[in-house]
Design a protein around this motif. Sequence first.
Motif, PDB file in Angstrom:
ATOM      1  N   LEU A  31      -0.084   7.814  -7.191  1.00  0.00           N
ATOM      2  CA  LEU A  31       0.798   7.846  -6.022  1.00  0.00           C
ATOM      3  C   LEU A  31       0.274   6.942  -4.921  1.00  0.00           C
ATOM      4  O   LEU A  31       1.059   6.245  -4.251  1.00  0.00           O
ATOM      5  CB  LEU A  31       0.926   9.287  -5.508  1.00  0.00           C
ATOM      6  CG  LEU A  31       1.883   9.480  -4.324  1.00  0.00           C
ATOM      7  CD1 LEU A  31       3.295   9.053  -4.700  1.00  0.00           C
ATOM      8  CD2 LEU A  31       1.870  10.937  -3.852  1.00  0.00           C
ATOM      9  N   SER A  32      -1.038   6.931  -4.740  1.00  0.00           N
ATOM     10  CA  SER A  32      -1.638   6.043  -3.739  1.00  0.00           C
ATOM     11  C   SER A  32      -1.350   4.587  -4.062  1.00  0.00           C
ATOM     12  O   SER A  32      -1.009   3.790  -3.176  1.00  0.00           O
ATOM     13  CB  SER A  32      -3.150   6.290  -3.674  1.00  0.00           C
ATOM     14  OG  SER A  32      -3.771   5.362  -2.827  1.00  0.00           O
ATOM     15  N   TYR A  33      -1.461   4.232  -5.339  1.00  0.00           N
ATOM     16  CA  TYR A  33      -1.160   2.866  -5.758  1.00  0.00           C
ATOM     17  C   TYR A  33       0.307   2.543  -5.463  1.00  0.00           C
ATOM     18  O   TYR A  33       0.627   1.467  -4.951  1.00  0.00           O
ATOM     19  CB  TYR A  33      -1.453   2.700  -7.247  1.00  0.00           C
ATOM     20  CG  TYR A  33      -1.078   1.349  -7.803  1.00  0.00           C
ATOM     21  CD1 TYR A  33      -1.989   0.299  -7.822  1.00  0.00           C
ATOM     22  CD2 TYR A  33       0.205   1.117  -8.307  1.00  0.00           C
ATOM     23  CE1 TYR A  33      -1.646  -0.945  -8.321  1.00  0.00           C
ATOM     24  CE2 TYR A  33       0.564  -0.129  -8.813  1.00  0.00           C
ATOM     25  CZ  TYR A  33      -0.360  -1.155  -8.821  1.00  0.00           C
ATOM     26  OH  TYR A  33      -0.011  -2.386  -9.312  1.00  0.00           O
ATOM     27  N   CYS A  34       1.200   3.477  -5.798  1.00  0.00           N
ATOM     28  CA  CYS A  34       2.635   3.259  -5.592  1.00  0.00           C
ATOM     29  C   CYS A  34       2.962   3.032  -4.117  1.00  0.00           C
ATOM     30  O   CYS A  34       3.742   2.140  -3.764  1.00  0.00           O
ATOM     31  CB  CYS A  34       3.438   4.449  -6.119  1.00  0.00           C
ATOM     32  SG  CYS A  34       3.492   4.598  -7.917  1.00  0.00           S
ATOM     33  N   LYS A  35       2.382   3.836  -3.248  1.00  0.00           N
ATOM     34  CA  LYS A  35       2.662   3.703  -1.822  1.00  0.00           C
ATOM     35  C   LYS A  35       2.066   2.419  -1.254  1.00  0.00           C
ATOM     36  O   LYS A  35       2.648   1.790  -0.365  1.00  0.00           O
ATOM     37  CB  LYS A  35       2.096   4.919  -1.079  1.00  0.00           C
ATOM     38  CG  LYS A  35       2.771   6.233  -1.467  1.00  0.00           C
ATOM     39  CD  LYS A  35       2.220   7.399  -0.678  1.00  0.00           C
ATOM     40  CE  LYS A  35       2.658   7.318   0.769  1.00  0.00           C
ATOM     41  NZ  LYS A  35       2.236   8.526   1.519  1.00  0.00           N
ATOM     42  N   LYS A  36       0.926   2.027  -1.813  1.00  0.00           N
ATOM     43  CA  LYS A  36       0.249   0.829  -1.339  1.00  0.00           C
ATOM     44  C   LYS A  36       1.049  -0.435  -1.659  1.00  0.00           C
ATOM     45  O   LYS A  36       1.037  -1.407  -0.903  1.00  0.00           O
ATOM     46  CB  LYS A  36      -1.141   0.755  -1.986  1.00  0.00           C
ATOM     47  CG  LYS A  36      -2.002  -0.408  -1.523  1.00  0.00           C
ATOM     48  CD  LYS A  36      -3.366  -0.344  -2.205  1.00  0.00           C
ATOM     49  CE  LYS A  36      -4.246  -1.516  -1.777  1.00  0.00           C
ATOM     50  NZ  LYS A  36      -5.570  -1.475  -2.448  1.00  0.00           N
TER      51      LYS A  36
END
Length: 497
Positions: free
Chosen positions: A117-122
């Motif tokens: 999820l962190s990757y997606c938001k980034k």
Amino acid sequence: MSKRRITQETFDAAVRENIEEFEMDADEALREAVEQFESQGVDLTCIVKVVPAASSDDNQEEQTHEVLQALESLRIRNNTAALPDATADIKCFTEQCSLGFAQRYLAAQKGAYPVILSYCKKCMEERDYTLAGLSALAALTDGQPDLLDKEGRQFLVDVLEKHQADSSVTCVAICVVRHCCIKHEQNRQDLVKGGILPLLTGAITRHSDCAVLVKEAAWALRVMTFDDDLRATFGHAHEHAKSIVLEHNGLKILIGAAKAHLSNTSALSELCATLSRLAVRNEFCQDICDLGGLKFMMTLLADSYESPVAYTEKTNRCVFFSSSSSSSFLNCLLLLQELVRQVLSAIRAIAGNDDVKDAVVNAGGVDLIVIAMNRHINNPAVCEQACACLSVLALRKPNNCKVIVENGGVIAAVQAMKIHPGSMNVQKQACMLIRNLVARMRSYCQQILELGAEGLICQAVETHRDCGDIGKAALRDLGCKVELRELWTGKHGSITN
């Protein structure tokens, strides 16, 4: 009794012991570990049954599964590297999660969700990286809807709003929504409150030429009407269905999409399945008919008598197969049978409206349904839906009963009972059809009995417990001898079992 469970570490240690202590090769060690634990009643569904690979630094002391190697690399790069450097890792992680539920479960247990999820938001501003991140999230959440949290729900709504014009990103994001809503009532309710329904219907309208996206969005809408979460005391399936129809023009949008993809068997199956889930009110059934839904369903049934056809996304055209190409022919036949089943299910749903019942019969629907059942008589799912469809048409409609009998509906149902004695659903729906036919038209009893219905119904009652009540009701209305148990006589005491 529930099966025992073990951790991945315990399983891997057993494999490693077989290799090191008993000098087995990798395949033998793995096979021996599986047999050992299964013989002890251990459930290995969530266990990755692969010999761990050496880590990227070739340190044989540290061996782990590839999905965890990719996850660890992503965890490190998320904080220290630019997005391009993580591309290979995110693709590897997605591929590993797509191998099976065990890989996805292991990754989730090791904290994969917040990393992905962190990757997606980034990378939300970059289209290609967003697509890669969503693909990883879709793979991870397949069968694991509990992973989605408040932050993830908001991200899905945001990405669907931001990338509305991009069919590829929208399609994968909707796939994540679907995965997170199956068997999870709270996610469904929270996403609906967050505005997901207009985004789904809007995606179908905006990308009406993209069959893959239309199918995915229709599927997600259908999931919103499920009541499959055993943990939820009360679900909002009915409310969601009403909202899709009344607030977001769902019926018109879905029927329009179906008419635009008459050559795409897979998309049509899903659209019909979704329409059947939305026919929750008498007026909705009539609306589907008035919007041309019944007409296109009749067309689909009529067209299904032609050679099996498959729609290829790459070439955007239909390909007809002959029986000489057996593999392709079989695949197309299965797709065709699924389409027929879903069309019958949709007709069954909208025929809950008495006026629609008459419209189906007047449009020649009975003849088409009987032909479909006869053509696919070896498919129990098609036979079940065909019998159920005819049963609904016959309910409280003597004139319809006459049409069903004259068009061979009873003969087809009896034949289905003979061919599928082990299918409880076929037996139950056939019994229901026979009962509805003779309940108001006793003149058909002798004709039906001469087809051997009594013996088949008795066999169904004896074989399938769920056929007991309806089977005995059919026998009673046929004038056959049937033993009815008096569960309560009105006297003091408990009901007998």
